[in-house]
Design an enzyme around this catalytic site. Sequence first.
Site, PDB file in Angstrom:
ATOM      1  N   THR A 242      42.094  25.680  45.485  1.00 30.72           N
ATOM      2  CA  THR A 242      42.582  25.342  47.089  1.00 30.72           C
ATOM      3  C   THR A 242      42.128  26.695  47.975  1.00 30.72           C
ATOM      4  O   THR A 242      42.454  27.869  47.487  1.00 30.72           O
ATOM      5  CB  THR A 242      44.307  25.367  47.061  1.00 30.72           C
ATOM      6  OG1 THR A 242      44.476  24.080  46.236  1.00 30.72           O
ATOM      7  CG2 THR A 242      44.787  25.059  48.627  1.00 30.72           C
ATOM      8  N   CYS A 332      35.012  52.776  43.681  1.00 30.68           N
ATOM      9  CA  CYS A 332      35.375  52.458  42.299  1.00 30.68           C
ATOM     10  C   CYS A 332      35.217  53.641  41.547  1.00 30.68           C
ATOM     11  O   CYS A 332      35.872  54.054  40.550  1.00 30.68           O
ATOM     12  CB  CYS A 332      34.522  51.394  41.328  1.00 30.68           C
ATOM     13  SG  CYS A 332      33.487  50.566  42.650  1.00 30.68           S
TER      14      CYS A 332
END
Length: 380
Positions: A242, A332
């Site tokens: 969705t 990161c």
Amino acid sequence: MKTRKNMKIYFDNAATTQIDSEVADSMTNVINNIYGNPSSIHSFGRKSRVLIDEARNKIAECLNVNPTEIYFTSCGTEAIATAINGCILQKDIKHIITSPIEHHAVLHTIKSLEKKNLVEVSYVKLDDKGIIDLDDLKEILRTKVRSMVILMHANNEIGNLLPMKQVGDLCSDYNAFFLSDTVQTMGKYKNNLQDINIHFATCSAHKLHGPKGIGFLYINDDTSIEPLILGGGQERNLRAGTENIYGIVGLAKAFEVAYRDMEKNQEFIQGLKSYMLAELKKNIPDIKFNGESEEDGLYTVLNASFPLNSKTEMLLYNLDIAGIAASGGSACNSGVVSISHVLKEIGANNTRIPIRFSFSKYNTKKEVDFCVEQILNLIN
Ligand code: PLP
């Protein structure tokens, strides 16, 4: 110049950006009022569907492409994984050409395909500034089987820019597929994808003052690939699940604002970068800069390299204590004291401390002054 104490400065805009208030308002309106599932055929669903269609149209118009070429994803990483896995599987491509300074989203995806013996990988040569050797790219394209070329538009750590048009033309000459990771340049340049021989490009909304959790993959209409996520028929069967209507609306608003104010912001941010560069050079004679050239490259990124000594060793942490957020490499890697894969590839070693300062429209010259002042206090 005198600057205010206790300033909080965010110079880590290549990692992520502050959401624009116009974007937040557009999303709040949808969050509060619209909740139908876009796949439902009743009026609630249709309202959501209209919002998605409008958002897709707006983004497509900015990039001068067809709305059918925009596929919403959850982030840049998913867009990259979808393009690489989908192209390799669907087109039976056995060879990838890339560079060793791509984002880990690219490198780790490629490595996993290589481990499964699905592809062979060639890494194109770079010079000591990290600039792609186009003659080497041509030579690899000439001598290998049909390839997928994966080269980022702007490097997130050092800001190097790829001549996308030239690379696209080379790929076209050798019938190769071309994916450019455009996560760092979407909304920063008018990427007119219609003018470039390109099959795939990527976007992540949080890099252009949009929300986290939404991005898209551009796929040229002439190219079809296998989906990465299977299930419902959303995104024309390419990405099941969705739709994130709030994110999609926010992403389109972020595009609208970025395109509306692009020239003004570009000039302003380039000005901040040039000013900081000049101030650092003037005050720190042995400073160096990583990347293609000090003034060129992505206008939001300045990667400085300080000589290692007892004062610079903890510079990034001490800047944080002084209220200034920057990065030692990519997001990161921040917090880990090690040289990133990108800097290693361009010859960086433990004798210098790299710090990436990355700017946005919300920064000011005063903040640059404060930051330079703090750096000088910390290292002298
Ligand atoms: N590609 C580049 C060049 C990036 O800078 C980033 C984010 O740091 C990504 C891909 C991944 O994007 P996301 O965080 O939306 O998954």
